[in-house]
Write a protein that holds these residues in place. Structure first.
Motif, mmCIF file in Angstrom:
data_model
loop_
_atom_site.group_PDB
_atom_site.id
_atom_site.type_symbol
_atom_site.label_atom_id
_atom_site.label_comp_id
_atom_site.label_asym_id
_atom_site.label_seq_id
_atom_site.Cartn_x
_atom_site.Cartn_y
_atom_site.Cartn_z
ATOM 1 N N PHE A 174 60.664 32.467 51.050
ATOM 2 C CA PHE A 174 60.151 33.230 52.190
ATOM 3 C C PHE A 174 58.629 33.345 52.147
ATOM 4 C CE2 PHE A 174 64.437 35.203 51.524
ATOM 5 C CZ PHE A 174 65.010 34.735 52.697
ATOM 6 N N LEU A 175 58.089 33.539 50.950
ATOM 7 C CA LEU A 175 56.648 33.765 50.779
ATOM 8 C C LEU A 175 56.111 32.800 49.723
ATOM 9 C CD1 LEU A 175 56.720 37.680 50.641
ATOM 10 C CD2 LEU A 175 55.954 36.280 52.575
ATOM 11 N N PRO A 176 54.816 32.469 49.791
ATOM 12 C CA PRO A 176 54.227 31.607 48.749
ATOM 13 C C PRO A 176 54.242 32.326 47.395
ATOM 14 C CG PRO A 176 52.526 32.505 50.191
ATOM 15 C CD PRO A 176 53.831 32.844 50.823
ATOM 16 N N GLU A 177 54.502 31.569 46.338
ATOM 17 C CA GLU A 177 54.554 32.146 44.996
ATOM 18 C C GLU A 177 53.143 32.375 44.451
ATOM 19 O OE1 GLU A 177 56.848 33.294 43.075
ATOM 20 O OE2 GLU A 177 58.655 32.740 44.152
ATOM 21 N N GLU A 178 52.996 33.430 43.676
ATOM 22 C CA GLU A 178 51.726 33.740 43.025
ATOM 23 C C GLU A 178 51.589 32.880 41.772
ATOM 24 O OE1 GLU A 178 48.095 35.513 43.021
ATOM 25 O OE2 GLU A 178 49.679 35.855 44.492
ATOM 26 N N THR A 179 50.462 32.178 41.652
ATOM 27 C CA THR A 179 50.244 31.290 40.510
ATOM 28 C C THR A 179 49.697 32.063 39.316
ATOM 29 O OG1 THR A 179 49.770 29.451 42.006
ATOM 30 C CG2 THR A 179 49.082 29.199 39.723
ATOM 31 N N LEU A 180 50.223 31.772 38.139
ATOM 32 C CA LEU A 180 49.740 32.382 36.908
ATOM 33 C C LEU A 180 48.796 31.411 36.201
ATOM 34 C CD1 LEU A 180 53.069 33.912 35.525
ATOM 35 C CD2 LEU A 180 51.245 35.105 36.743
ATOM 36 N N SER A 198 48.578 42.499 28.320
ATOM 37 C CA SER A 198 49.872 41.847 28.089
ATOM 38 C C SER A 198 49.670 40.345 28.116
ATOM 39 C CB SER A 198 50.882 42.264 29.166
ATOM 40 O OG SER A 198 50.997 43.663 29.222
ATOM 41 N N SER A 199 49.284 39.792 26.995
ATOM 42 C CA SER A 199 49.031 38.350 26.903
ATOM 43 C C SER A 199 50.210 37.699 26.201
ATOM 44 C CB SER A 199 47.740 38.092 26.115
ATOM 45 O OG SER A 199 47.519 36.720 25.956
ATOM 46 N N GLY A 200 51.021 36.992 26.986
ATOM 47 C CA GLY A 200 52.210 36.386 26.414
ATOM 48 C C GLY A 200 52.000 34.961 25.946
ATOM 49 N N LYS A 213 45.640 35.333 22.209
ATOM 50 C CA LYS A 213 45.750 36.785 22.169
ATOM 51 C C LYS A 213 44.391 37.397 22.494
ATOM 52 C CE LYS A 213 50.000 36.351 20.975
ATOM 53 N NZ LYS A 213 51.053 36.571 21.984
ATOM 54 N N ILE A 214 44.364 38.282 23.482
ATOM 55 C CA ILE A 214 43.111 38.833 23.990
ATOM 56 C C ILE A 214 42.998 40.303 23.622
ATOM 57 C CG2 ILE A 214 41.715 39.218 26.061
ATOM 58 C CD1 ILE A 214 43.259 36.924 27.371
ATOM 59 N N VAL A 215 41.805 40.710 23.224
ATOM 60 C CA VAL A 215 41.526 42.098 22.852
ATOM 61 C C VAL A 215 40.506 42.667 23.838
ATOM 62 C CG1 VAL A 215 40.524 43.609 21.088
ATOM 63 C CG2 VAL A 215 42.023 41.717 20.405
ATOM 64 N N LEU A 216 40.772 43.857 24.346
ATOM 65 C CA LEU A 216 39.849 44.530 25.264
ATOM 66 C C LEU A 216 38.877 45.381 24.464
ATOM 67 C CD1 LEU A 216 39.043 45.253 28.197
ATOM 68 C CD2 LEU A 216 40.681 47.150 28.059
ATOM 69 N N LEU A 253 43.091 34.665 32.138
ATOM 70 C CA LEU A 253 44.352 34.701 31.391
ATOM 71 C C LEU A 253 45.005 36.081 31.398
ATOM 72 C CD1 LEU A 253 43.466 32.519 28.259
ATOM 73 C CD2 LEU A 253 44.721 31.847 30.314
ATOM 74 N N LEU A 254 44.281 37.106 31.872
ATOM 75 C CA LEU A 254 44.882 38.442 31.962
ATOM 76 C C LEU A 254 46.037 38.455 32.959
ATOM 77 C CD1 LEU A 254 41.747 40.794 32.004
ATOM 78 C CD2 LEU A 254 43.141 40.096 30.061
ATOM 79 N N ASN A 255 45.937 37.607 33.983
ATOM 80 C CA ASN A 255 46.967 37.562 35.028
ATOM 81 C C ASN A 255 47.259 38.963 35.576
ATOM 82 O OD1 ASN A 255 47.666 34.734 35.284
ATOM 83 N ND2 ASN A 255 48.498 34.873 33.217
ATOM 84 N N ILE A 256 46.194 39.593 36.090
ATOM 85 C CA ILE A 256 46.316 40.881 36.764
ATOM 86 C C ILE A 256 45.771 40.722 38.180
ATOM 87 C CG2 ILE A 256 46.162 42.251 34.641
ATOM 88 C CD1 ILE A 256 43.231 42.730 35.227
#
Length: 326
Positions: free
Chosen positions: A32-38, A94-96, A100-103, A270-273
């Motif tokens: 129905f809708l376009p998918e969000e790319t990660l 949340s880096s899967g 691995k990312i640190v803020l 890479l945060l994918n937010i």
């Protein structure tokens, strides 16, 4: 009347629940809708093949679940929403993926592996470092016979240049922690006579001179401006070693804005937010040009290294700094 109202409410929430449950499957089938790319490395999973052995061991069930989850509708949007909640409410990333990312402070992002190296928690035996230097000595001798200059550039980590932005849990080294590979290999290289540009030492000196960040908020590599400064240092070193006048890279004047591009935002992507722009800080963009005589000698360069080479090439190629650059 009250009973009828209660029934309507129950039916409404039941319908909402069913819609939420069926929406991902319906989206997968009907689009129905376009998918969000990660962003990041995406592994394409093939449909698992059933067998008695895989079924009894549980391997088939695990593979089937992973395959199904990867194909669900709205997957990208749902992952971004969960990541956004964790980031906005709890300041957690949340880096899967493998990175691995640190803020850190001021929304400064770090790659966890580089922090571990900076703290001396990942070190190599001294014999390994000595063998690496022996290889460089052998390579330098072979290249010298062919009239080729070897210049070793030690790329810095963001944690070593900007430790002040590390979160409290990472900003100090534990007592008794051994010296890092970087600290232990430097005297070996000097003793062996390897021509070396120490990226950490160089950028720390520049950090005290210039107001702009040499590592961007949302990137793990030196910024394009930082890479420009390092590339010019390489040219000055080559000029001395070749004993020939070369053209030089000019990194000023600079344009500064809050719109990082390319590798200046390789971690924030890479945060994918939904609001990754909140990470973006003042980012210097070098306005590239060349100085020196137009007929000056242009060396041919072959560069071998890690991902820090990308930005060095990105500032050298537009102005044709080298005759050839591989």
């Amino acid at each position: 009347m009250k009973r009828i109202f209660t029934i309507i409410i129950h039916i409404f929430f039941l319908l909402v629940f069913l819609v939420l449950c069926l929406a991902p499957v319906s989206q997968r089938v009907f689009k129905f809708l376009p998918e969000e790319t990660l962003n990041g490395v995406v592994v394409t999973l093939s449909r698992p093949q059933w067998s008695w052995n895989d079924w009894l061991s549980g391997k088939f069930q695990t593979q089937a679940e992973e395959w199904w989850n990867a194909r669900l509708g709205f997957r990208g949007a749902l992952i971004k929403t969960v990541n956004q909640i964790n980031f906005s409410l709890f300041k957690e990333i949340s880096s899967g993926g493998n990175v691995k990312i640190v803020l850190g402070k001021n929304n400064m992002l770090y790659e966890k592996g580089y922090i571990a190296n900076y703290q001396g928690r990942e070190v190599s035996p001294l014999t390994v470092l000595e063998k690496e230097v022996e290889k460089l000595v052998e390579l330098q001798a072979k290249l010298k016979k062919r009239g080729i200059v070897l210049v070793l550039v030690i790329s810095p980590s963001k944690a070593s240049v900007y430790p002040e932005y590390l979160p409290k849990a990472f900003d100090t080294k534990q007592p008794g922690t051994p010296d890092t590979d970087y600290i232990r290999i430097k005297p070996l290289l000097e003793k062996a006579g390897i021509t070396t540009i120490d990226g950490t030492e160089f950028l720390l000196a520049k950090k005290a001179e210039v107001p702009d960040l040499l590592f961007p908020h949302g990137g793990t590599h030196w910024s394009y401006y930082g890479a420009c400064l390092v590339q010019e240092e390489i040219m000055q070193t080559l000029e001395k070693k070749l004993n020939k006048p070369l053209r030089h890279l000019v990194c000023k004047p600079r344009a500064v804005d809050n719109n990082p591009i390319g590798t200046d935002r390789d971690l924030s992507e890479l945060l994918n937010i939904w609001t990754e722009k909140v990470i973006d800080g003042p980012t210097p963009h070098p306005i590239l040009s060349l100085a020196g005589k137009k007929n000056a000698y242009q060396p041919r360069v072959a560069a071998v290294g890690d991902s820090f080479i990308w930005t060095l090439a990105a500032v050298a190629e537009p102005v044709k700094l080298y005759k050839d650059h591989d």
